[in-house]
Design an enzyme around this catalytic site. Structure first.
Site: not given
Ligand code: AP5
Ligand code: MG
Ligand code: ZN
Length: 219
Positions: A88, A127
Site C-alpha cells: 500500500r 458491508r
C-alpha cells in the site's frame, strides 16, 4: 501465480480474492484481515494498530511487511498467493520485491480495481461479514440467500467493521490516493498492471479478472 489486488477501500478486493481462492487453489493474504485477527486475539501488534485502523490511517510499513514475510515464507498452495491490500506504499512495494527475489518467487500480475468514489462509500457503509468464515455481504447488493444465514458456511453470526463509517472511509480514501495510488504507475512501468472495471457486478468483475490472469503480460 502470485498476484496483487490493488484498489481503494470497498473496491471488491476481498470479495474477488475469495472467489479466486475457491476457483484456483490460491491463498488470500489480506493484511487488513491479519491485523483484525491480531486485534481479536489481543496481541501486542493488535493493541498497537487498533486506534490507527479505526481512524482509517495506514499502520506502519514495518508491521505489515513482517506479517507478509511470515506468510510468504511459509507453505503456500500450488495456485500461489493473492496479496489483498498489500503493498500500500512504495516502501512496501520495494520490500515485497526484495522478499520475493529472496525466496525465488515472482509477481505475475497486479489487478487494479477501478470504482467511482461515491459507489465506494455506499459499498463500505452497507458491508457485513460472516464472523465464522469471513464471507463478505452487503445490505443492498449482496444479501445472504436466506436471511441471517451465511451462504458459504451456514454461520449465523455477522460483524461490521469499526472503520466502515463515512468518516473513517474518507480518511482511508485519502490514504489510498496519497500513499497507494502511486503504485499504479510503479507496476505499470514493470509491465504487470491490469486495470479492471470494478464497477461491474460481482460476476462481471470476476470474469474480467480471470481474463487478465489468463492473458500474457504485454504492456
Ligand atoms: P483493509 O481491510 O485492506 O481495507 P480496505 O483496503 O479499506 O479495503 P476493504 O476491505 O474495505 O474493501 P475491499 O476492497 O476488500 O472490498 P470488499 O470486497 O469487502 O484494511 C483495513 C485497514 O488496515 C487499513 O485502513 C489500514 O489501517 C490497515 N492496513 C491494511 N493493510 C495495510 C497495509 N498494507 N499497510 C498499512 N496499513 C494497512 O467489498 C466491499 C463491499 O462492496 C462489500 O459489502 C461487498 O459485498 C460489496 N461489493 C464488492 N464487489 C461489488 C460489486 N462488484 N458490486 C457491488 N457491490 C460489491
Ligand atoms: Mg477487504
Ligand atoms: Zn460464513
Amino acid at each position: 501465480m502470485n498476484i496483487i489486488l490493488l484498489g481503494p477501500p470497498g473496491s471488491g478486493k476481498g470479495t474477488q480474492a475469495l472467489r479466486l481462492v475457491q476457483a484456483l487453489d490460491m491463498v488470500q493474504l489480506s493484511t487488513g484481515d491479519m491485523l483484525r485477527a491480531a486485534r481479536k486475539s489481543g496481541t501486542d501488534i493488535g493493541k498497537t494498530v487498533a486506534a490507527v485502523m479505526d481512524r482509517g490511517d495506514l499502520v506502519t510499513d514495518d508491521i505489515v511487511i513482517s506479517l507478509i514475510r511470515e506468510r510468504l515464507t511459509g507453505d503456500l498452495p500450488a495456485g500461489g498467493a493473492i496479496l489483498d491490500g498489500f503493498p500500500r506504499t512504495l516502501a512496501q512495494a520495494d520490500a515485497l520485491g526484495a522478499l520475493l527475489d529472496g525466496i525465488g518467487m515472482t509477481l505475475d500480475r497486479v489487478i487494479e480495481m477501478k470504482v467511482d468514489d461515491e459507489a465506494l462509500v455506499r459499498r463500505v457503509t452497507g458491508r457485513f461479514t460472516c464472523s465464522d468464515c469471513g464471507a463478505v455481504y452487503h445490505d443492498d447488493t449482496h444479501r445472504t440467500q436466506t436471511e441471517g444465514i451465511c451462504d458459504v458456511c451456514g454461520g449465523r453470526r455477522f460483524t461490521r467493521r469499526g472503520d466502515d463509517n463515512e468518516e473513517s472511509f474518507r480518511i482511508r480514501l485519502l490514504a489510498y490516493y496519497r500513499e497507494t495510488a502511486p503504485l499504479i504507475g510503479y507496476y505499470h512501468a514493470l509491465g504487470k498492471l491490469r486495470p479492471v472495471n470494478g464497477s461491474a457486478d460481482i460476476d462481471g468483475v470476476s470474469a474480467e479478472i480471470r481474463e487478465a490472469l489468463e492473458e500474457g503480460v504485454s504492456s
